[in-house]
Design a protein around this motif. Structure first.
Motif, PDB file in Angstrom:
ATOM      1  N   ALA A  17       0.834  -1.208   0.000  1.00 18.29           N
ATOM      2  CA  ALA A  17       0.000   0.000   0.000  1.00 18.29           C
ATOM      3  C   ALA A  17       0.869   1.258   0.000  1.00 18.29           C
ATOM      4  O   ALA A  17       0.590   2.216  -0.733  1.00 18.29           O
ATOM      5  CB  ALA A  17      -0.930   0.002   1.212  1.00 18.29           C
ATOM      6  N   TYR A  18       1.920   1.264   0.809  1.00 21.38           N
ATOM      7  CA  TYR A  18       2.819   2.419   0.871  1.00 21.38           C
ATOM      8  C   TYR A  18       3.459   2.672  -0.491  1.00 21.38           C
ATOM      9  O   TYR A  18       3.452   3.792  -0.998  1.00 21.38           O
ATOM     10  CB  TYR A  18       3.889   2.191   1.941  1.00 21.38           C
ATOM     11  CG  TYR A  18       4.902   3.307   1.990  1.00 21.38           C
ATOM     12  CD1 TYR A  18       4.729   4.389   2.842  1.00 21.38           C
ATOM     13  CD2 TYR A  18       6.032   3.300   1.169  1.00 21.38           C
ATOM     14  CE1 TYR A  18       5.647   5.428   2.877  1.00 21.38           C
ATOM     15  CE2 TYR A  18       6.945   4.331   1.195  1.00 21.38           C
ATOM     16  CZ  TYR A  18       6.745   5.388   2.054  1.00 21.38           C
ATOM     17  OH  TYR A  18       7.652   6.422   2.067  1.00 21.38           O
ATOM     18  N   LEU A  19       4.048   1.635  -1.086  1.00 16.18           N
ATOM     19  CA  LEU A  19       4.719   1.805  -2.373  1.00 16.18           C
ATOM     20  C   LEU A  19       3.746   2.261  -3.456  1.00 16.18           C
ATOM     21  O   LEU A  19       4.093   3.096  -4.298  1.00 16.18           O
ATOM     22  CB  LEU A  19       5.416   0.510  -2.782  1.00 16.18           C
ATOM     23  CG  LEU A  19       6.636   0.127  -1.946  1.00 16.18           C
ATOM     24  CD1 LEU A  19       7.140  -1.251  -2.336  1.00 16.18           C
ATOM     25  CD2 LEU A  19       7.738   1.168  -2.062  1.00 16.18           C
ATOM     26  N   ARG A  20       2.547   1.741  -3.441  1.00 20.74           N
ATOM     27  CA  ARG A  20       1.536   2.146  -4.428  1.00 20.74           C
ATOM     28  C   ARG A  20       1.188   3.625  -4.255  1.00 20.74           C
ATOM     29  O   ARG A  20       1.109   4.381  -5.229  1.00 20.74           O
ATOM     30  CB  ARG A  20       0.299   1.258  -4.303  1.00 20.74           C
ATOM     31  CG  ARG A  20      -0.722   1.437  -5.392  1.00 20.74           C
ATOM     32  CD  ARG A  20      -1.846   0.391  -5.373  1.00 20.74           C
ATOM     33  NE  ARG A  20      -2.306  -0.010  -4.053  1.00 20.74           N
ATOM     34  CZ  ARG A  20      -1.941  -1.132  -3.418  1.00 20.74           C
ATOM     35  NH1 ARG A  20      -1.119  -1.983  -3.997  1.00 20.74           N
ATOM     36  NH2 ARG A  20      -2.408  -1.415  -2.216  1.00 20.74           N
ATOM     37  N   LEU A  21       0.974   4.058  -3.014  1.00 18.24           N
ATOM     38  CA  LEU A  21       0.656   5.463  -2.752  1.00 18.24           C
ATOM     39  C   LEU A  21       1.779   6.388  -3.222  1.00 18.24           C
ATOM     40  O   LEU A  21       1.530   7.417  -3.862  1.00 18.24           O
ATOM     41  CB  LEU A  21       0.413   5.684  -1.256  1.00 18.24           C
ATOM     42  CG  LEU A  21      -0.936   5.260  -0.709  1.00 18.24           C
ATOM     43  CD1 LEU A  21      -0.895   5.214   0.817  1.00 18.24           C
ATOM     44  CD2 LEU A  21      -2.016   6.220  -1.189  1.00 18.24           C
ATOM     45  N   VAL A  22       3.008   6.026  -2.888  1.00 19.12           N
ATOM     46  CA  VAL A  22       4.138   6.871  -3.272  1.00 19.12           C
ATOM     47  C   VAL A  22       4.272   6.914  -4.796  1.00 19.12           C
ATOM     48  O   VAL A  22       4.445   7.983  -5.382  1.00 19.12           O
ATOM     49  CB  VAL A  22       5.442   6.390  -2.606  1.00 19.12           C
ATOM     50  CG1 VAL A  22       6.649   7.135  -3.166  1.00 19.12           C
ATOM     51  CG2 VAL A  22       5.360   6.579  -1.094  1.00 19.12           C
ATOM     52  N   GLU A  23       4.176   5.761  -5.437  1.00 19.15           N
ATOM     53  CA  GLU A  23       4.315   5.726  -6.889  1.00 19.15           C
ATOM     54  C   GLU A  23       3.197   6.491  -7.586  1.00 19.15           C
ATOM     55  O   GLU A  23       3.445   7.274  -8.510  1.00 19.15           O
ATOM     56  CB  GLU A  23       4.337   4.282  -7.389  1.00 19.15           C
ATOM     57  CG  GLU A  23       4.567   4.180  -8.887  1.00 19.15           C
ATOM     58  CD  GLU A  23       4.709   2.747  -9.371  1.00 19.15           C
ATOM     59  OE1 GLU A  23       5.093   2.584 -10.537  1.00 19.15           O
ATOM     60  OE2 GLU A  23       4.447   1.804  -8.597  1.00 19.15           O
ATOM     61  N   ASP A  24       1.962   6.298  -7.148  1.00 13.73           N
ATOM     62  CA  ASP A  24       0.810   6.902  -7.821  1.00 13.73           C
ATOM     63  C   ASP A  24       0.630   8.382  -7.511  1.00 13.73           C
ATOM     64  O   ASP A  24       0.190   9.142  -8.370  1.00 13.73           O
ATOM     65  CB  ASP A  24      -0.482   6.168  -7.440  1.00 13.73           C
ATOM     66  CG  ASP A  24      -0.541   4.743  -7.970  1.00 13.73           C
ATOM     67  OD1 ASP A  24       0.313   4.374  -8.809  1.00 13.73           O
ATOM     68  OD2 ASP A  24      -1.433   3.998  -7.527  1.00 13.73           O
TER      69      ASP A  24
END
Length: 104
Positions: A17-24
């Motif tokens: 979830a963290y990586l997705r938020l940062v990437e998006d």
């Protein structure tokens, strides 16, 4: 040149979830204010659930001005609580390269 190394220990299970938020949503906004991203990493062996990102700045004054601009951006103010919900602990270091460092 100085380098800021930010290390976050995420809550168990929050890495995707963290990586997705940062990437998006986050990394583009951060780069628009902070400038030079040296690297963004996550752990697989050793201490788990850890994120490390490194930013380069011309000086401590440059870092302060850039981080203040990011903090004042309403888009960052809306985004930050999303990743803060994933983070358990945070550590920040300012690093100066040795004269012989390839990043000096």
């Amino acid at each position: 040149m100085i380098y800021e190394m930010r290390t976050y220990r995420l809550k168990t299970g929050m890495m995707p979830a963290y990586l997705r938020l940062v990437e998006d949503e986050g990394i583009g906004l951060q780069k628009s204010h902070l400038g030079t991203l040296v690297g963004y990493f996550f752990s697989e062996i050793g201490v788990l659930n850890e994120i490390v990102h490194v930013w380069a700045y011309a000086s401590l004054d440059d870092r302060e001005a850039r981080r203040s601009a990011l903090a004042a951006d309403p888009r960052w103010q809306a985004f930050a609580p999303k990743i803060q919900a994933c983070i358990e602990t945070m550590e920040n270091k300012i690093l100066k390269p040795a004269a012989f460092s390839p990043l000096a």
